[in-house]
Motif scaffolding. Structure first.
Motif, PDB file in Angstrom:
ATOM      1  N   PRO A 101       0.823  -1.223   0.000  1.00 57.15           N
ATOM      2  CA  PRO A 101       0.000   0.000   0.000  1.00 57.15           C
ATOM      3  C   PRO A 101       0.855   1.271   0.000  1.00 57.15           C
ATOM      4  O   PRO A 101       0.495   2.259  -0.637  1.00 57.15           O
ATOM      5  CB  PRO A 101      -0.814  -0.099   1.298  1.00 57.15           C
ATOM      6  N   LEU A 102       1.994   1.235   0.719  1.00 55.36           N
ATOM      7  CA  LEU A 102       2.868   2.409   0.737  1.00 55.36           C
ATOM      8  C   LEU A 102       3.402   2.700  -0.657  1.00 55.36           C
ATOM      9  O   LEU A 102       3.451   3.865  -1.085  1.00 55.36           O
ATOM     10  CB  LEU A 102       4.038   2.192   1.702  1.00 55.36           C
ATOM     11  N   ILE A 103       3.785   1.666  -1.375  1.00 52.04           N
ATOM     12  CA  ILE A 103       4.297   1.863  -2.732  1.00 52.04           C
ATOM     13  C   ILE A 103       3.179   2.395  -3.626  1.00 52.04           C
ATOM     14  O   ILE A 103       3.409   3.275  -4.457  1.00 52.04           O
ATOM     15  CB  ILE A 103       4.902   0.559  -3.273  1.00 52.04           C
ATOM     16  N   GLY A 104       1.958   1.904  -3.419  1.00 57.74           N
ATOM     17  CA  GLY A 104       0.819   2.437  -4.176  1.00 57.74           C
ATOM     18  C   GLY A 104       0.603   3.907  -3.867  1.00 57.74           C
ATOM     19  O   GLY A 104       0.368   4.718  -4.771  1.00 57.74           O
ATOM     20  N   ASP A 105       0.702   4.266  -2.572  1.00 52.55           N
ATOM     21  CA  ASP A 105       0.561   5.679  -2.186  1.00 52.55           C
ATOM     22  C   ASP A 105       1.688   6.524  -2.775  1.00 52.55           C
ATOM     23  O   ASP A 105       1.460   7.649  -3.221  1.00 52.55           O
ATOM     24  CB  ASP A 105       0.551   5.816  -0.659  1.00 52.55           C
ATOM     25  N   VAL A 106       2.906   5.990  -2.773  1.00 48.20           N
ATOM     26  CA  VAL A 106       4.036   6.718  -3.351  1.00 48.20           C
ATOM     27  C   VAL A 106       3.805   6.919  -4.852  1.00 48.20           C
ATOM     28  O   VAL A 106       4.060   8.003  -5.387  1.00 48.20           O
ATOM     29  CB  VAL A 106       5.365   5.972  -3.078  1.00 48.20           C
ATOM     30  N   ASN A 107       3.313   5.902  -5.525  1.00 45.80           N
ATOM     31  CA  ASN A 107       3.034   6.033  -6.964  1.00 45.80           C
ATOM     32  C   ASN A 107       1.972   7.106  -7.210  1.00 45.80           C
ATOM     33  O   ASN A 107       2.108   7.926  -8.125  1.00 45.80           O
ATOM     34  CB  ASN A 107       2.572   4.700  -7.553  1.00 45.80           C
ATOM     35  N   THR A 108       0.934   7.114  -6.378  1.00 40.84           N
ATOM     36  CA  THR A 108      -0.109   8.136  -6.515  1.00 40.84           C
ATOM     37  C   THR A 108       0.467   9.520  -6.260  1.00 40.84           C
ATOM     38  O   THR A 108       0.182  10.474  -6.996  1.00 40.84           O
ATOM     39  CB  THR A 108      -1.257   7.849  -5.530  1.00 40.84           C
ATOM     40  N   THR A 109       1.296   9.631  -5.229  1.00 48.69           N
ATOM     41  CA  THR A 109       1.916  10.911  -4.907  1.00 48.69           C
ATOM     42  C   THR A 109       2.812  11.387  -6.052  1.00 48.69           C
ATOM     43  O   THR A 109       2.783  12.565  -6.427  1.00 48.69           O
ATOM     44  CB  THR A 109       2.737  10.798  -3.604  1.00 48.69           C
TER      45      THR A 109
END
Length: 154
Positions: free
Chosen positions: A50-58
């Motif tokens: 999920p953190l990597i997904g959030d980083v990608n979104t950011t």
């Protein structure tokens, strides 16, 4: 001789069995360590996904914001180019107005100087005429007084 060979084989087999037993314990412990490491890596993957997904979104949002900033900067640069052109034109107009003011000043000053000189000449001429008239009147009075004095002496 066969007995010695058999005994040697039996000793070797026992030594091998003891070696296997000795190596079994660290291998079992190593298996537990590998299993714990595998569980920890799986847990880490579950938490970081999920953190990597959030980083990608950011990162996508930052890229979008950077594109908008670039568009704004392009617009600002375009407006600055227009302002630069207008400033250049205003500078040319100012130079033309300054030149025109110099020409008008020179053209107006020359007749004004002539008018002022003419006015000064008229005043001087009028003053000279008044002075001459006054002198003539004084001479006439002096002449009349002399004539009267000569007539009275005669």
């Amino acid at each position: 001789m066969g007995d010695i060979g058999e005994v040697a084989a039996l000793v070797a087999a026992c030594a091998f069995a003891v070696l296997v037993l000795i190596l079994t314990l660290p291998i079992l412990r190593l298996r537990h360590t590998v299993d714990a490491t595998t569980r920890m890596i799986n847990d880490l993957n579950d938490r970081t996904a999920p953190l990597i997904g959030d980083v990608n979104t950011t990162v996508k949002n930052v890229n979008t914001a950077l594109e908008q900033v670039q568009t704004s900067l392009d617009g600002v640069n375009l407006q600055l180019a227009k302002v630069d052109t207008m400033t250049s034109h205003a500078q040319n107009v100012t130079a033309n107005v300054a030149n025109l003011a110099t020409v008008v000043s020179a053209a107006a000053a020359n007749p004004l100087v002539k008018v002022a000189a003419f006015g000064y000449g008229v005043r001087r001429a009028a003053a000279s005429r008044r002075h001459a008239e006054t002198e003539r009147e004084v001479r006439d009075i002096i002449k009349q007084q002399r004539r009267a004095a000569r007539r009275g002496n005669r």
